[in-house]
Design a protein around this motif. Sequence first.
Motif, PDB file in Angstrom:
ATOM      1  N   MET A 198       3.271  10.208  15.926  1.00 27.07           N
ATOM      2  CA  MET A 198       3.805   8.846  16.034  1.00 27.07           C
ATOM      3  C   MET A 198       2.766   7.900  16.616  1.00 27.07           C
ATOM      4  O   MET A 198       2.691   6.725  16.241  1.00 27.07           O
ATOM      5  N   GLY A 199       1.939   8.414  17.542  1.00 27.29           N
ATOM      6  CA  GLY A 199       0.861   7.602  18.091  1.00 27.29           C
ATOM      7  C   GLY A 199      -0.189   7.277  17.050  1.00 27.29           C
ATOM      8  O   GLY A 199      -0.714   6.152  16.990  1.00 27.29           O
ATOM      9  N   ALA A 200      -0.504   8.287  16.209  1.00 32.89           N
ATOM     10  CA  ALA A 200      -1.484   8.053  15.136  1.00 32.89           C
ATOM     11  C   ALA A 200      -0.963   7.031  14.142  1.00 32.89           C
ATOM     12  O   ALA A 200      -1.719   6.179  13.642  1.00 32.89           O
ATOM     13  N   ALA A 201       0.345   7.088  13.845  1.00 26.36           N
ATOM     14  CA  ALA A 201       0.936   6.115  12.920  1.00 26.36           C
ATOM     15  C   ALA A 201       0.878   4.705  13.505  1.00 26.36           C
ATOM     16  O   ALA A 201       0.636   3.727  12.790  1.00 26.36           O
ATOM     17  N   ALA A 202       1.091   4.602  14.823  1.00 29.81           N
ATOM     18  CA  ALA A 202       1.004   3.292  15.469  1.00 29.81           C
ATOM     19  C   ALA A 202      -0.420   2.753  15.405  1.00 29.81           C
ATOM     20  O   ALA A 202      -0.651   1.580  15.073  1.00 29.81           O
ATOM     21  N   LYS A 203      -1.378   3.612  15.701  1.00 30.80           N
ATOM     22  CA  LYS A 203      -2.786   3.190  15.689  1.00 30.80           C
ATOM     23  C   LYS A 203      -3.200   2.737  14.295  1.00 30.80           C
ATOM     24  O   LYS A 203      -3.926   1.742  14.153  1.00 30.80           O
ATOM     25  N   GLU A 204      -2.730   3.446  13.271  1.00 27.15           N
ATOM     26  CA  GLU A 204      -3.084   3.090  11.900  1.00 27.15           C
ATOM     27  C   GLU A 204      -2.594   1.692  11.554  1.00 27.15           C
ATOM     28  O   GLU A 204      -3.186   1.000  10.721  1.00 27.15           O
ATOM     29  N   ARG A 205      -1.503   1.280  12.201  1.00 27.40           N
ATOM     30  CA  ARG A 205      -0.931  -0.039  11.918  1.00 27.40           C
ATOM     31  C   ARG A 205      -1.306  -1.079  12.980  1.00 27.40           C
ATOM     32  O   ARG A 205      -0.682  -2.130  13.068  1.00 27.40           O
ATOM     33  N   GLY A 206      -2.310  -0.742  13.784  1.00 29.46           N
ATOM     34  CA  GLY A 206      -2.809  -1.699  14.766  1.00 29.46           C
ATOM     35  C   GLY A 206      -1.872  -1.895  15.941  1.00 29.46           C
ATOM     36  O   GLY A 206      -1.901  -2.968  16.576  1.00 29.46           O
ATOM     37  N   ARG A 207      -1.043  -0.889  16.249  1.00 24.52           N
ATOM     38  CA  ARG A 207      -0.109  -1.003  17.362  1.00 24.52           C
ATOM     39  C   ARG A 207      -0.434   0.039  18.420  1.00 24.52           C
ATOM     40  O   ARG A 207      -1.236   0.941  18.212  1.00 24.52           O
ATOM     41  N   THR A 208       0.216  -0.085  19.554  1.00 20.21           N
ATOM     42  CA  THR A 208       0.070   0.894  20.621  1.00 20.21           C
ATOM     43  C   THR A 208       1.369   1.673  20.763  1.00 20.21           C
ATOM     44  O   THR A 208       2.406   1.303  20.199  1.00 20.21           O
ATOM     45  N   GLY A 209       1.323   2.751  21.536  1.00 20.00           N
ATOM     46  CA  GLY A 209       2.517   3.546  21.774  1.00 20.00           C
ATOM     47  C   GLY A 209       2.846   4.428  20.594  1.00 20.00           C
ATOM     48  O   GLY A 209       1.968   4.932  19.889  1.00 20.00           O
TER      49      GLY A 209
END
Length: 674
Positions: A198-209
Amino acid sequence: MNRELTDWAGPHGLPRFDHISDDDFAPAMEPALTASAEAMEAIAANPEPASFDNTVAAMETAEEKLNRVCAVFYTLTGVDSNDRREALSREFAPKLAAYNSRVSMDKRLFDRVSAVWNQADTLAPEDRRITELALRDLRRAGAGLTGADRTRMTEIRQRLAVLYTDFGQNVLADERDFVMEVPQDRLDGLPDWLLNSMGAAAKERGRTGQVVTLNRSLIVPFLQYSDDRDLRERAWRAWVARGSGDGAGGAETDNTGIIAEILALRHERAQLLGYADFAAYKLEPEMAGTAERVEDLLSEVWQAAKRRTDEDAAVLSAMMQQDGLNAELAPWDWRYYAERRRQQEHDFDQGAVKPYLTLDAMLGAVFDVAHRLFGLEFTPFEAPLWSHDVRAWQVTRNGREMAILLGDYFARPSKRSGAWCGALQYQHKIGAGQRAIVTNVCNFTPPAEPGAPAYLSWDDAGTLFHEFGHALHHILSDVTWPSISGTSVARDFVELPSQLYEHWLEQPEVLDKHARHVETGAALPADLRDRVIAAGNADQGFSTLEYLQSAFVDLALHRGQPPADPMARQAEILAGLNAPMAIPMRHASPHFGHVFSGDGYSAGYYSYLWSEVMDADAFAAFREAGDAFDSDTARRLEETILSRGGSAPADELWTAFRERMPGVEPLLTGRGLI
């Protein structure tokens, strides 16, 4: 025109994707269409009497340039779409449909192929087969129609091409645009491996957490593990809302009107050709043959699965009561409580298994099984492909190149959901011949950091084996003509090799060798291995029932008069099945891409089950031989099925391997339903 689109000069004959831009496709498509049209016109207008060589054989190579342009373009639109490619898809769809209509409805071609068929007794078996199929396809396309009926058929096919493109793009938009952020104080129950994903998915979309997206490899485990019932409900509702008008795109991505128009046009198309309805038209060339035979199989399995799910629903509801939840078991509850039950009954935790099921380890297993069964070797090589994480292998046997395999395994926002096998080119023996270039595409959660291991779930590992089973059908293909190469078989036969290959994932000797801990290298402990296999077969009632509902709906929507309101008809069908409320259909119609983003599985979603009847019986042949790697059985499987493509009717290929038709009992036993 960029010649890289037709004259592939990359390593091992691959397209050089780094030399191809989106601006190249439109200038290439027009001359490719023109060249194909001219080649087909020359065949149709040939003043010489029709012969196999100047008609049927000539048709096999007439569209080579067009096929290569389309192979590159549609591979990219599936794995890495963007606004430009989506616009081009909408532009190309009616043009390709118009071309296909002109060719497949050409009465002159129909007459010439008919003349060749009248000499069928003089033809070699493969030549006779492709002549038979060419004549059948021309007839089913409407080559025998005249006047207004002919004009209307052309209009229908062009309109359907546009609708299919719109449907798929709407689903992709809803999947791409939904992102649910999960606050740090609402992560209870989520294992570390899922939090990392879930963290990797957030990072891929320019988000944190941590975030949840509609990637199946992310949302399914979230529904299994999240203790937060409200978040599970929100995620589930977004997942099933894709394409419904209630998804992330709202009314702009609403597919319900598209579905109604598709069903009406398909019905009209079937009636123009003299069929009672679209199901009758679609099933005519399949193994099943009739909707009645399909319904009999679905009903037989439904009864067994329904008994199991009724028992399971009572157990899961009791677990909810024990948690103090005085509520009815809901769809966003089933996976959560089923996973807790699986952990309790099988002492199984996916987190304990994940370090053993890395992508690299399971690829090693996939390739090792193919080597032991069929003598294949896989050598990786570097090539400029569409993404840095796409892998390439040269496939050889005894020093002879058999095929090229490309693997694109990780989810990205621009990739359509699901998993599939495709081919940039098919094997054939015309002239110097060519080997297949095969693609395996999945949507696994990428690693948290570049270079880190990619962890698979047990279901992910099964998907990897499944898609490689399709790839084997291409790799081992050994036919003369491209139109019957590889997976060019009846729709309800095409899933046999893929579903059969999944059985080898469950073989203890495969897991003992390849399921190694990513850090220590230790083998998967035998007791954990056995629990993994047992747990993998848990909750089969649920998976069977959700699949069957989609198959029943698909079949019913294409029988009789098309419904004015497909969603009301879907609800009516499901109510008649009396499925547990907590088990919805696997693919609701608004995002049922198998059925509405093309003709492929329309009135044919049942084929996974039809093929599973055969794959269970086929693996039983290895059990009867006393060895999952029995060389004689593997050789017979290759010689009678995997190498033959569509060179004979599916039932003939099957009986050549098994010497009888299959029964449903091995399937029910394998799913634990009897």
